[in-house]
Enzyme design. Structure first.
Site, PDB file in Angstrom:
ATOM      1  N   ASP A   1     -13.103  62.638   8.439  1.00 37.46           N
ATOM      2  CA  ASP A   1     -12.817  62.443   7.016  1.00 37.46           C
ATOM      3  C   ASP A   1     -13.170  63.742   6.312  1.00 37.46           C
ATOM      4  O   ASP A   1     -14.322  64.185   6.365  1.00 37.46           O
ATOM      5  CB  ASP A   1     -13.640  61.293   6.436  1.00 37.46           C
TER       6      ASP A   1
ATOM      7  N   TYR B   1     -22.660  45.229   6.231  1.00 36.86           N
ATOM      8  CA  TYR B   1     -22.516  46.684   6.157  1.00 36.86           C
ATOM      9  C   TYR B   1     -21.102  47.014   5.694  1.00 36.86           C
ATOM     10  O   TYR B   1     -20.130  46.512   6.257  1.00 36.86           O
ATOM     11  CB  TYR B   1     -22.773  47.324   7.526  1.00 36.86           C
TER      12      TYR B   1
END
Length: 565
Positions: free
Chosen positions: A209, A279
């Site tokens: 990313d 999460y």
């Protein structure tokens, strides 16, 4: 007389620190002090005392009863060792070969952006000396930047460029084309409409990313200090958001008293959160930076504690934390007054900025889920002397199929994998509005972050199953929810690149991949004392708390452990 205190042990017995920092010995006080194992742990950092070791407060009752503190301390150490073994069995730590591969990928990316920035400087017709001086760099953040990544983790990397490199043309066009032309790069695509615009791609098989930040300098040092105000002058809002991950990571690592213990604690906490389904920031839970601050918070206040003790304290601290009181690290200013927005149900201050909080998508449902899991973690880790204790129980996957009778099925599909990746990312970035709508209609919804594939569909697809609790509404108007959410999805897209279908399914209709418990089992705690030639086993009694009396020496035989000598 009772104190809020942190406990320590010497070779003769137990001591503890009272607020005036005076060391008091249990057996030397007259009149004796009364103490119980339910005392609140002092949130302030205890003073360092050479010659003393931290003791789990839950051991104090056993110390008062005359148990050998040396044996109890060794058991505490062994509990930490068993946790490290569990982490190794779960492959939470990458192999040396994987680490080398990641470092090589980062080095190649740095070379590419250096070549890129020279081309940009040349195209901008800068003087030759400025072209030669121009530089850009790659900085890592996220789990890789904190050193808590595992074998399957992607790499969050930030491209930091000088003032003349633009995001729209130079980053998303020129650098994109340079990367796309390389044989190591696959599946590259741009996400330009996110709050933090970025490119996503695979480099030598590793997922990357890559956001971009522009600094108002001609040359960006390779290891630029983004906590230095000099480099933050007059930057735009998008660059500021892109920089926050790197700056937060650096602040956390600077504030953690023992980086290795912090990393081990954070690895465990992240595994627990993923297994228990709490999460993922886009799904309304805590993300990586949230858990990193919480782990650093515990480490700061207990700098000498063992790993197993830190786990116990972590769950105790946040199971009973008085939310919405903000969590912030020592060495940072008290955060400002928070908004009444429901996103601030569990505020956590960004450690790199006194006026900012970690971005949150928490809703009433996810707040309840997180608190419930904190309480479960505390219940499982508070009885540290249980002979049958197993770390694997703490990390058992959340049983969605057993917990909920109905689910909202969210099926996202597209004509090809490239379009699907962009479409799924776009929809997930707006999941909070869907969750809030379902809460309005149903009262509670558990947005499981787990992703599945519907094998009965020909088109590439991703499926989510969100748990629903029974409510006063017998039937939920899912078509209305679908239509309302689709309008939200269309905002920003002239023609949505994919399709979305919402439906309600019963637990009995879930595919086998959802109902099966795929969590791997861990190892049981090891109570063996390493520096003793004799094997020892736990002995129980009905007259003491938790039925634990002590350790009995044996002949070391695993087959006949009762043959003591």
């Amino acid at each position: 007389m009772e104190f809020e205190t942190n406990y320590y042990s010497d070779t003769e017995g137990a001591v503890f620190w009272v607020p005036n920092q005076e060391a008091i010995h249990f057996r030397r006080v007259n009149p004796p002090l009364t103490c119980n194992s339910g005392l609140h742990i002092n949130p302030r950092r205890p003073p360092f005392c050479p010659g003393f070791s931290p003791v789990n407060p839950l051991l104090v009752g056993f110390l008062e009863l005359g148990f050998d503190p040396d044996v109890l301390m060794k058991m505490e150490v062994q509990r930490s060792i068993s946790l490290l073994q569990f982490m190794a069995d779960e492959r939470l730590v990458p192999s040396p070969e994987e680490e080398i591969k990641r470092r090589n990928v980062i080095a190649k990316l740095k070379q590419i952006v250096m070549h890129w920035v020279k081309r940009v400087a040349y195209q901008c017709q800068l003087p030759k000396n400025r072209v030669r001086a121009a530089s850009a760099t790659i900085l890592t953040f996220g789990s890789y930047g904190l050193g808590v990544h595992n074998s399957g983790s992607d790499i969050d990397a930030l491209c930091v460029g000088p003032y003349f490199a633009t995001m729209a043309e130079d980053f998303f066009v020129l650098l994109h084309n340079m990367l796309a032309s390389r044989p190591e790069v696959t599946e590259i695509h741009c996400i330009k409409d996110a709050k933090v615009p970025l490119m996503k791609f695979k480099f030598d098989g590793l997922s990357i990313d890559l956001p971009f930040a522009q600094l108002k300098v001609i040359s960006v040092p390779e290891n630029v200090d983004l906590l230095n105000p000099f480099f933050l002058r007059n930057i735009d809002d998008t660059s500021w958001r892109s920089l926050s991950g790197v700056r937060a990571n650096k602040s956390i690592l600077q504030l953690a008293p023992n980086v290795e213990l912090f990393q081990s604690l954070l690895r465990c906490v992240k595994l627990w959160a993923k297994r228990r389904g709490v999460y993922g920031n886009l799904h309304g839970f805590f993300g990586g930076v949230h858990f990193a601050v919480l782990a650093a918070f515990v480490c700061q206040r207990h700098p000498n504690a063992s790993l197993s003790l830190l786990i116990s304290i972590f769950f105790k601290t946040f199971a009973f934390w008085p939310w919405p009181r903000p969590v912030f690290l020592h060495g940072r200013m008290m955060p400002p007054t928070i908004s009444s927005d429901s996103r601030f149900l569990m505020p956590i201050q960004l450690p790199c900025s006194p006026n900012e909080y970690c971005h949150s998508n928490i809703t009433r449902s996810t707040f309840f889920r997180i608190r419930t899991e904190f309480l479960r973690g505390h219940a499982l880790t508070k009885d540290i002397l249980r002979p049958d204790f197993s770390w694997s129980i703490l990390f058992d996957p959340f049983p969605y199929a057993k917990k909920y009778a109905q689910f909202v099925k969210i099926c996202l599909s597209a004509s090809n994998q490239d379009e699907l990746r962009g479409w799924v990312g776009w929809v997930k970035s707006r999941f909070r509005s869907l969750l809030v709508k379902l809460e309005e209609l149903q009262g509670f919804c558990d947005p499981s972050p787990l992703e599945y594939v519907d094998v009965d569909l020909a088109a590439p697809n991703v499926v989510f199953y969100w748990g629903l609790q029974p409510s006063r509404r017998d039937v939920i108007d899912i078509d209305f929810v679908d239509e309302d959410f689709m309008k939200n999805m269309s905002n920003g897209y002239r023609v949505p690149p994919g399709r979305m279908k919402l439906s309600v399914v019963k637990a009995s209709q879930l595919p086998k991949s959802v109902t099966c418990n795929t969590g791997s089992k861990g190892v049981r705690a090891r109570w063996r004392i390493l520096d003793n030639s004799q094997r020892k086993i736990p002995v129980r009694t009905n007259s003491l708390p938790q039925e634990f009396a002590g350790l009995m020496a044996t002949n070391g035989s695993a087959e006949f452990p009762s043959a003591g000598v």
